[in-house]
Scaffold this motif. Structure first.
Motif, PDB file in Angstrom:
ATOM      1  N   ILE A   1       0.840  -1.198   0.000  1.00  0.00           N
ATOM      2  CA  ILE A   1       0.000   0.000   0.000  1.00  0.00           C
ATOM      3  C   ILE A   1       0.877   1.251   0.000  1.00  0.00           C
ATOM      4  O   ILE A   1       0.664   2.186  -0.784  1.00  0.00           O
ATOM      5  N   ARG A   2       1.857   1.279   0.892  1.00  0.00           N
ATOM      6  CA  ARG A   2       2.764   2.417   0.996  1.00  0.00           C
ATOM      7  C   ARG A   2       3.473   2.664  -0.345  1.00  0.00           C
ATOM      8  O   ARG A   2       3.556   3.805  -0.812  1.00  0.00           O
ATOM      9  N   ASN A   3       3.997   1.602  -0.937  1.00  0.00           N
ATOM     10  CA  ASN A   3       4.726   1.743  -2.216  1.00  0.00           C
ATOM     11  C   ASN A   3       3.814   2.201  -3.331  1.00  0.00           C
ATOM     12  O   ASN A   3       4.207   3.036  -4.167  1.00  0.00           O
ATOM     13  N   ALA A   4       2.610   1.646  -3.379  1.00  0.00           N
ATOM     14  CA  ALA A   4       1.675   2.023  -4.439  1.00  0.00           C
ATOM     15  C   ALA A   4       1.238   3.474  -4.316  1.00  0.00           C
ATOM     16  O   ALA A   4       1.084   4.186  -5.310  1.00  0.00           O
ATOM     17  N   LEU A   5       1.040   3.919  -3.085  1.00  0.00           N
ATOM     18  CA  LEU A   5       0.686   5.326  -2.879  1.00  0.00           C
ATOM     19  C   LEU A   5       1.816   6.241  -3.313  1.00  0.00           C
ATOM     20  O   LEU A   5       1.590   7.294  -3.923  1.00  0.00           O
ATOM     21  N   SER A   6       3.051   5.848  -3.009  1.00  0.00           N
ATOM     22  CA  SER A   6       4.211   6.659  -3.396  1.00  0.00           C
ATOM     23  C   SER A   6       4.343   6.724  -4.916  1.00  0.00           C
ATOM     24  O   SER A   6       4.679   7.769  -5.491  1.00  0.00           O
ATOM     25  N   SER A   7       4.049   5.599  -5.575  1.00  0.00           N
ATOM     26  CA  SER A   7       4.179   5.546  -7.041  1.00  0.00           C
ATOM     27  C   SER A   7       3.110   6.366  -7.741  1.00  0.00           C
ATOM     28  O   SER A   7       3.334   6.888  -8.833  1.00  0.00           O
ATOM     29  N   SER A   8       1.955   6.488  -7.101  1.00  0.00           N
ATOM     30  CA  SER A   8       0.836   7.186  -7.737  1.00  0.00           C
ATOM     31  C   SER A   8       0.813   8.670  -7.451  1.00  0.00           C
ATOM     32  O   SER A   8       0.020   9.410  -8.036  1.00  0.00           O
ATOM     33  N   SER A   9       1.666   9.122  -6.526  1.00  0.00           N
ATOM     34  CA  SER A   9       1.641  10.538  -6.166  1.00  0.00           C
ATOM     35  C   SER A   9       2.457  11.389  -7.129  1.00  0.00           C
ATOM     36  O   SER A   9       3.253  10.879  -7.893  1.00  0.00           O
TER      37      SER A   9
END
Length: 313
Positions: A305-313
């Protein structure tokens, strides 16, 4: 309650106690056993979730109640001590990590019954709203003696009667200056909580309670989240944050008496889905969001979740 959105919750406590520490959690009241015999394991799980990227440690009090402990042979003094210990352990993990929040888990009445009612909301015809108010009030009065609780999380609520009881409890305890409250329902379909009540009816029941800063769903199959999110986003009170922390997708095979691993969601897909739902909330209403995982979800899910949020920001 002020926080930067999205706020990342932790995953399943029991899931990680079994996976990393080999705990046998098949007993009726596994949390009491772990709190009493191996509190270090609980503290370590909280720390694992913080390290994986969670902002919140959820206390090991989901099943905790005086009557539940008494039924398992504990004294009342031991029950109080262990319930307070659940808060202490989360607080100690947060201090060791250096930052983060602590959520007081107030599981549903069915979790204490340990007869499957937490998944159906069927508490029997003799249980009243006042019974449930008394049940939750006693638990809160004990756990809130401990400092360091940032918010109360009524979670995996499967019953409309219990939603009404939570509202009544909040109204009766306003003079106690409760911490901020979030409420999360377990759902069995695209639009119903576990007892068959429309989710919208539950949202309407709690909408006007200002102390409730967040409302959402947990312990729910990921396949239902898109439709449930549409209901949450269409709620008349869109000032509240939205909680989404589904389970890992595994479904129970009643014939084989085992979990069907074929329905399990890969951790990377889980993380991408959660990030996508957070983006949808931001684009549609701008409401704040709390994301995490429930049964079957561990630190790897939180990292994704953390990585996906970082990638989408």
């Amino acid at each position: 309650m002020e926080f930067d959105s999205p706020l990342i919750l932790d995953g399943g406590l029991a899931t990680e106690l079994e996976r990393s520490f080999g705990k046998d959690l098949s007993g009726r009241l596994w949390s009491a056993q772990c709190l009493n015999q191996d509190p270090d394991a609980i503290r370590a799980v909280h720390q694992l979730y913080y390290e994986a990227g969670a902002n919140v440690a959820t206390t090991a009090s989901y099943q905790a109640s005086i009557q539940g402990f008494l039924n398992e042979g504990y004294s009342r003094n031991d029950a109080v001590r262990l319930m307070r210990k659940s808060v202490q352990l989360a607080h100690e993990a947060r201090n060791a990590h250096g930052q983060g929040l602590v959520a007081l888990s107030m599981g549903c009445y069915g979790a204490v019954l340990a007869n499957g009612a937490e998944y159906t909301g069927n508490y029997g015809v003799h249980i009243t709203i006042d019974d449930l108010v008394t049940f939750h009030r006693e638990r809160l009065s004990i756990c809130l003696q401990e400092p360091g609780i940032d918010f109360i999380l009524f979670e995996t609520i499967p019953s409309y009667l219990e939603a009404q009881a939570i509202r009544k409890l909040i109204q009766e305890e306003k003079e106690l200056q409760l911490p901020p409250v979030a409420v999360s329902f377990s759902c069995r379909s695209n639009d119903q909580i576990s007892d068959g009540t429309p989710l919208q009816k539950c949202l309407d029941t709690l909408a006007d309670e200002d102390i409730i800063f967040g409302i959402g769903v947990n312990c729910t199959k990921p396949k239902f989240i898109p439709a449930l999110l549409n209901i949450l986003l269409g709620n008349k009170n869109n000032k509240k944050a939205i909680l989404l922390y589904p389970d890992g997708g595994e479904e129970w095979d009643a014939i084989a008496r085992s979990w069907n691993s074929e329905t399990k969601i890969p951790t990377d897909v889980f993380g991408q889905s959660m990030a996508g739902w957070a983006k949808e909330i931001e684009n549609r209403t701008g409401q704040k969001v709390l994301l995490g995982g429930c049964c079957g979800c561990g630190p790897s899910h939180i990292s994704c979740i953390r990585n996906a949020l970082s990638s989408s920001s």
